[in-house]
Scaffold this motif. Structure first.
Motif, PDB file in Angstrom:
ATOM      1  N   ALA A   1      -3.097  -3.227  -1.544  1.00 57.74           N
ATOM      2  CA  ALA A   1      -4.142  -2.470  -0.897  1.00 57.74           C
ATOM      3  C   ALA A   1      -4.022  -0.836  -1.632  1.00 57.74           C
ATOM      4  O   ALA A   1      -5.276  -0.527  -1.975  1.00 57.74           O
ATOM      5  CB  ALA A   1      -3.606  -2.185   0.633  1.00 57.74           C
ATOM      6  N   ALA A   2      -2.992  -0.602  -2.092  1.00 56.46           N
ATOM      7  CA  ALA A   2      -2.793   0.716  -2.889  1.00 56.46           C
ATOM      8  C   ALA A   2      -3.629   0.597  -4.067  1.00 56.46           C
ATOM      9  O   ALA A   2      -4.335   1.551  -4.552  1.00 56.46           O
ATOM     10  CB  ALA A   2      -1.529   1.385  -2.966  1.00 56.46           C
ATOM     11  N   LEU A   3      -3.098  -0.407  -4.777  1.00 56.26           N
ATOM     12  CA  LEU A   3      -4.018  -0.783  -6.233  1.00 56.26           C
ATOM     13  C   LEU A   3      -5.352  -0.887  -6.035  1.00 56.26           C
ATOM     14  O   LEU A   3      -6.186  -0.362  -6.786  1.00 56.26           O
ATOM     15  CB  LEU A   3      -3.310  -1.872  -6.740  1.00 56.26           C
ATOM     16  N   ARG A   4      -5.949  -1.459  -5.133  1.00 52.04           N
ATOM     17  CA  ARG A   4      -7.329  -1.940  -4.981  1.00 52.04           C
ATOM     18  C   ARG A   4      -8.045  -0.957  -4.516  1.00 52.04           C
ATOM     19  O   ARG A   4      -9.090  -0.475  -4.900  1.00 52.04           O
ATOM     20  CB  ARG A   4      -7.205  -2.966  -3.969  1.00 52.04           C
ATOM     21  N   SER A   5      -7.618  -0.108  -3.532  1.00 50.60           N
ATOM     22  CA  SER A   5      -8.271   1.275  -2.979  1.00 50.60           C
ATOM     23  C   SER A   5      -8.139   2.376  -4.005  1.00 50.60           C
ATOM     24  O   SER A   5      -9.063   3.269  -3.782  1.00 50.60           O
ATOM     25  CB  SER A   5      -7.629   1.813  -1.685  1.00 50.60           C
TER      26      SER A   5
END
Length: 84
Positions: free
Chosen positions: A69-73
């Protein structure tokens, strides 16, 4: 149910970043009780965090859903880019 990861795109959690400068020197960003601990060398902070993870330069321990989620956002890039 316990032990079930949140559905894709709904992972909320905290990430702690260890940016390694030298053998016993590092910059730590994030809370001590984070769901994921990310470790990366300062020299690799300029890379796209997704690429760094796939190349094995960005190491992570903990809940992978929170990491993805941190990578995607783009949150991981926001933390790492100033240290490049």
């Amino acid at each position: 149910m316990t032990g079930v990861a949140p559905a894709a795109g709904t992972s909320s959690g905290t990430v702690k970043y260890h940016i390694v400068l030298g053998k016993k020197e590092e910059i730590v960003v994030g809370p001590a009780d984070a769901d994921v601990v990310v470790t990366i060398a300062k020299a690799d902070c300029g890379l796209d965090p997704n690429v760094a993870y796939m190349q094995g330069r960005l190491k992570a321990a903990g809940h992978t859903g929170v990491l993805f989620a941190a990578l995607r956002s783009g949150a991981a890039a926001e933390v790492l880019q100033p240290h490049a």
